[in-house]
Design a protein around this motif. Structure first.
Motif, short mmCIF file in Angstrom:
data_model
loop_
_atom_site.label_atom_id
_atom_site.label_comp_id
_atom_site.label_asym_id
_atom_site.label_seq_id
_atom_site.Cartn_x
_atom_site.Cartn_y
_atom_site.Cartn_z
N ASP A 1 0.85 -1.19 0.00
CA ASP A 1 0.00 0.00 0.00
C ASP A 1 0.88 1.24 0.00
N LEU A 2 0.30 2.39 0.27
CA LEU A 2 1.06 3.64 0.20
C LEU A 2 2.02 3.83 1.37
N SER A 3 2.02 2.94 2.35
CA SER A 3 3.08 3.00 3.36
C SER A 3 4.43 2.63 2.77
N LEU A 4 4.41 1.86 1.64
CA LEU A 4 5.60 1.56 0.85
C LEU A 4 6.69 0.91 1.69
N GLN A 5 6.31 -0.09 2.46
CA GLN A 5 7.26 -0.80 3.30
C GLN A 5 7.63 -2.14 2.65
N PRO A 6 8.88 -2.57 2.79
CA PRO A 6 9.26 -3.88 2.23
C PRO A 6 8.62 -5.01 3.02
N PHE A 7 8.31 -6.09 2.33
CA PHE A 7 7.75 -7.24 3.03
C PHE A 7 8.83 -8.10 3.67
N LYS A 8 10.11 -7.83 3.32
CA LYS A 8 11.19 -8.62 3.92
C LYS A 8 12.51 -7.90 3.72
N ASN A 9 13.40 -8.02 4.69
CA ASN A 9 14.77 -7.55 4.60
C ASN A 9 15.70 -8.75 4.75
N VAL A 10 16.61 -8.91 3.82
CA VAL A 10 17.50 -10.06 3.80
C VAL A 10 18.93 -9.60 4.00
N LEU A 11 19.63 -10.22 4.91
CA LEU A 11 21.04 -9.94 5.15
C LEU A 11 21.89 -10.94 4.37
N ILE A 12 22.76 -10.46 3.52
CA ILE A 12 23.56 -11.31 2.63
C ILE A 12 24.94 -11.55 3.26
N GLN A 13 25.33 -12.84 3.31
CA GLN A 13 26.66 -13.25 3.78
C GLN A 13 27.00 -12.63 5.13
#
Length: 522
Positions: free
Chosen positions: A73-85
């Motif tokens: 929606d217009l809150s424009l938040q990611p559904f997930k944050n991924v930390l790589i390595q």
């Protein structure tokens, strides 16, 4: 700042095919996100799947922000944050596969990573032997990754470039693995400069046909190689494309592969070349100057039809019409924000939207309500989700500071087994256990291995091994004389111990009956 659609009000003469009439801004990550090395991170790379439903933003603090336009929606938040390595290396390049189900991530380490569209790691590439000088004799990169790309048609072929002076093509399906890490195959290209010395590769890109790839080097050359064979020299090359020893930081093809754009941070210009006529003495088709940038991740992008070309600078987005080859003046110039640089840009061919990664950590999307489709139009049409009065009341009365810590959420990964909390039985966990042959108690699969001499290959299970052994023991001996077969083992052999040889004792010459008969006769 309001998250509502922002109408551009600048008095500029715009082509109606350029989708810049409206825009929305995706805010930077929150300071208490808890991911990465620091909260001041830069969007170094942008990737959208071919359908345009998911946006992956790679950050300099080794995190990837995953956005889903269909559920946002217009809150424009990611559904997930991924930390790589484990957050040890910055992200330099990301690319979706042609099918949109996988993503390859290149970091400043020597090992790219392949993720699925939900951000779960599929496989990590192997690291080569740093003590081997010939890069063709090791099965991985040994220096920082500078670029990755996916084959435009083959869903299992990926491309990677590194500071070790090599470009490698990896096969996810048929490639060998070592300790569960993918090893590179035989397609290893050693990049050299005009003097025949090893040159660092700074960027790489597949052509739209997939038959060749272009790479830029630290010595300033642009080289085009054939993907079907490995040669000692590139098919097409131009040395000192932007000047002697001026590194190429970005390469991008247009939709049909006839144009190739190169960008350098040192000379602040972009040169567009005719890819099929690239020679050592070639001249650029179009030269665009005064494109200042403070970041080596800065790139450029062609429009879906190849008629326009967009590039970001300090505080501005500029769009050029390639039909005006002799007039490098932009047809559209939009002020993005004061004191903010455009790091990376992408003009998606299906959505017809321009996505920009800005130096303040935000992402800005330009679109047109009529000529663009889906993408940013979906959250704009939904608006903000309304919260009920009870949720707002509980949020306002929620405790803060140490009193707001929920003891049930404290994680103790190094606790003893007896003190660990039981894991939640989620659907993803059940599906993962279903694939595990030990936890699912799956019976042995029928073997397909090939029998080797008297032993068996690894493909035969225990039951098949017993059956084949029994068949081997019951050999057919019809038509053979058993006595002659046994005598073969006696030839030239002695079964009498040496200690009894020559030690013969005669106990009696005659039997008792013979002696009685002789006595009676006498």
């Amino acid at each position: 700042e309001s998250h509502e659609a922002v109408q551009t009000t600048q008095n500029i003469k715009m082509d109606k095919r350029i989708p810049v009439t409206n825009s929305i801004t995706i805010p930077p990550p929150a300071k208490n996100s808890g991911l990465g090395k620091s909260n001041s991170s830069l969007p170094t790379t942008l990737s959208l799947d071919p359908a345009g439903s998911r946006l992956f933003v790679g950050m300099s603090n080794a995190t990837i922000r995953l956005y889903d336009f269909n559920g946002m929606d217009l809150s424009l938040q990611p559904f997930k944050n991924v930390l790589i390595q484990e957050g040890r290396y910055s992200i330099v390049s990301t690319t979706f596969s042609s099918s949109g189900d996988k993503l390859i991530v290149g970091t400043t380490s020597a090992q790219p990573v392949v993720l699925d569209r939900d951000g779960n790691e599929i496989i990590e590439f192997n690291k080569g032997d740093m003590y081997v000088r010939d890069m063709a004799r090791t099965d991985g990169h040994v220096a920082n990754i500078t670029g990755v790309d996916w084959h435009p048609f083959e869903r299992d072929l990926v491309l990677s470039a590194s500071f070790d002076g090599s470009v490698r093509i990896w096969d996810l399906e048929r490639g060998k693995t070592k300790f569960e890490k993918l090893c590179s195959g035989n397609l290893i290209y050693r990049i050299k400069d005009s003097m025949g010395k090893k040159s660092k590769v700074t960027c790489v890109k597949f052509s739209p046909t997939g038959r060749e790839f272009a790479c830029g080097t630290n010595c300033g050359s642009i080289q085009i190689w054939n993907t079907t064979k490995v040669g000692s020299r590139p098919d097409k090359v131009i040395y000192d494309a932007h000047g002697k020893n001026i590194a190429i930081h970005s390469l991008v093809y247009n939709y049909d592969g006839t144009k190739l754009a190169s960008r350098c941070m040192d000379d602040s210009c972009v040169k567009i070349w005719e890819a099929r006529k690239l020679t050592r003495s070639a001249k650029p088709y179009l030269l665009i100057n005064d494109l200042n940038s403070n970041y080596e991740y800065s790139n450029s992008s062609f429009s879906p039809d190849g008629e326009f070309f967009c590039v970001g600078t300090i505080g501005q987005l500029k769009i050029y019409n390639l039909a005006n080859g002799s007039d490098p003046e932009p047809v559209v110039s939009i002020d993005v924000a004061a004191g903010v640089s455009v790091i990376t840009c992408c003009w998606h061919k299906k959505l017809n939207q321009i996505i920009l990664g800005l130096s303040d950590g935000s992402v800005r999307i330009f679109y047109d309500p009529i000529r663009s489709s889906k993408g940013a139009l979906l959250p704009v049409s939904k608006g903000l989700r309304k919260q009920d009065e009870l949720s707002l009341l509980l949020a306002s009365r929620a405790p803060t500071g140490s009193a707001g810590i929920n003891l049930a959420d404290i994680q103790t990964p190094h606790a003893l087994p007896m003190f660990r909390d039981p894991e939640k039985n989620t659907k993803r966990k059940r599906e993962k256990e279903r694939q595990d042959p030990v936890k699912s108690k799956r019976p042995d699969m029928p073997g397909t291995g090939i029998k080797v001499s008297e032993g068996t290959s690894a493909g035969l299970n225990f039951q098949q091994y017993n059956l084949t052994s029994a068949i081997q023991k019951n050999k057919n001996i019809a038509g053979k004389d058993p006595r002659n077969e046994l005598f073969k083992y006696k030839e030239g052999k002695s079964y009498t111990k040496v200690s009894y040889d020559g030690d013969v004792k005669v106990l009696a010459q005659k039997t008792a009956e013979q002696e009685e008969e002789e006595n009676e006769a006498n």
